[in-house]
Design a protein around this motif. Sequence first.
Motif, short mmCIF file in Angstrom:
data_model
loop_
_atom_site.label_atom_id
_atom_site.label_comp_id
_atom_site.label_asym_id
_atom_site.label_seq_id
_atom_site.Cartn_x
_atom_site.Cartn_y
_atom_site.Cartn_z
N TYR A 172 0.84 -1.20 0.00
CA TYR A 172 0.00 0.00 0.00
C TYR A 172 0.88 1.26 0.00
N LYS A 204 -6.01 0.31 10.28
CA LYS A 204 -7.29 -0.23 9.83
C LYS A 204 -7.18 -1.70 9.43
N THR A 205 -6.03 -2.07 8.86
CA THR A 205 -5.88 -3.43 8.34
C THR A 205 -5.14 -4.35 9.31
N SER A 251 -12.32 -9.14 6.24
CA SER A 251 -12.87 -7.80 6.02
C SER A 251 -11.83 -6.71 6.29
N LYS A 252 -10.89 -6.97 7.21
CA LYS A 252 -9.90 -5.96 7.56
C LYS A 252 -8.64 -6.01 6.70
N ASN A 254 -7.95 -6.34 3.51
CA ASN A 254 -7.91 -5.52 2.30
C ASN A 254 -6.80 -5.98 1.35
N ASP A 255 -6.75 -7.31 1.14
CA ASP A 255 -5.68 -7.87 0.32
C ASP A 255 -6.19 -9.16 -0.31
N SER A 256 -5.94 -9.34 -1.62
CA SER A 256 -6.45 -10.51 -2.33
C SER A 256 -5.81 -11.80 -1.83
N SER A 259 -7.33 -12.66 1.47
CA SER A 259 -8.70 -13.12 1.26
C SER A 259 -8.73 -14.57 0.79
#
Length: 280
Positions: A172, A204-205, A251-252, A254-256, A259
Motif C-alpha cells: 500500500y 485499519k488493516t 474484512s480488515k 484488504n488484500d487478495s 482473502s
Amino acid sequence: MGVAEDKVRVTVEIKTVNHRYLDFFIRVPRGFMSFEDVVRQEVSQRLHRGRAEIVVTVEDFADTNRTVTIDWGLVKGYEAALKELEKTLGIHYQARGEHILQQPDVLIPESVAPEDVEPTLREAMHRALDNLLAMRAREGEALAQDILQRVAKLEALTQQLREQAPKVVASYHQKLKERVAELVQQVPVDEERLALEVAIFADKTNVTEELVRLDSHLNQFRTILQQEGPIGRKLDFLIQEIQRELNTTASKANDSTASQLVVEGKAELEKIREQVQNIE
C-alpha cells in the motif's frame, strides 16, 4: 443385541445418525409400551448427542398353551367397512369372515407380562449400548486424527496470514507513493503526510488481535479433542469463534492474497464442522 432368559428373547437394535442434540425414535412391540420409558432412560444415561433409532423385539419361546382373545370392536369395524365397500363398488365378498381374520390385531395372543421381561430388556440395552459406544470409540479415534490434520492446516494458514500482513502495508505504501507522484509530478512528495496515511491504513488493516485469537482457539480445539466425555458442543462453540475471526480478518485485511487464505481456511473449517457433528 439379543438376550434370552426363561424362554423369552429380547432383541435391541440401535442405529444413530448425526444430530446436534439427543433425539429418539423408539419402536416397541404391541403390549410393551411401558418399555419406551425404560429405553429412553437407558439411552439418555449413555448417549448425549445424535438421533437414535431403537427397535425392541420380544420373542416368547414358551411351549405352554396361550390364550388368544378376539377384539370384537375391531371385528365389527372391519365388517362395517367391508359392507360399505360392497355397497360402493357393487361387489360381494364370499369369504367375509376370512377377510376379517386376516386383518391385523383381530386375534390377540396372550403375551408375557412386561414387568417380567424388563430385567432382560435392560440387559439387552446395556449390551447394545456397550457395542455401540465401543464402535463409536473406534470411529472417534480416526475422526480425531482427521480433525487434527485439518486444525494443522488452519494453523499453517494463520501463520501465512501473519506473514502476509506487513507485505500488505508495504505494498500500500509503495502504490500510494507512486499514485501521489503521478498526480503531482514535479512537486516533491510530502513524506510526513504519506507516512501518516500509511499509518492509518496499517491500523485499519491490522489483524494481529484476530490472528492471536485464532491461535488460541485452535490450541483450545486440540486440548478439548483429548478430553474425556461429551465435547461436541464445546467444539461447536469454538468453530463459531474461529469462523468469526476468519470473517473479521478477511474484512480488515484488504488484500487478495489474505482473502484467498481466509477462503481456504473457511473450507477446512466447514469440513471440521461436518466431522464434529459425529462427536458427542
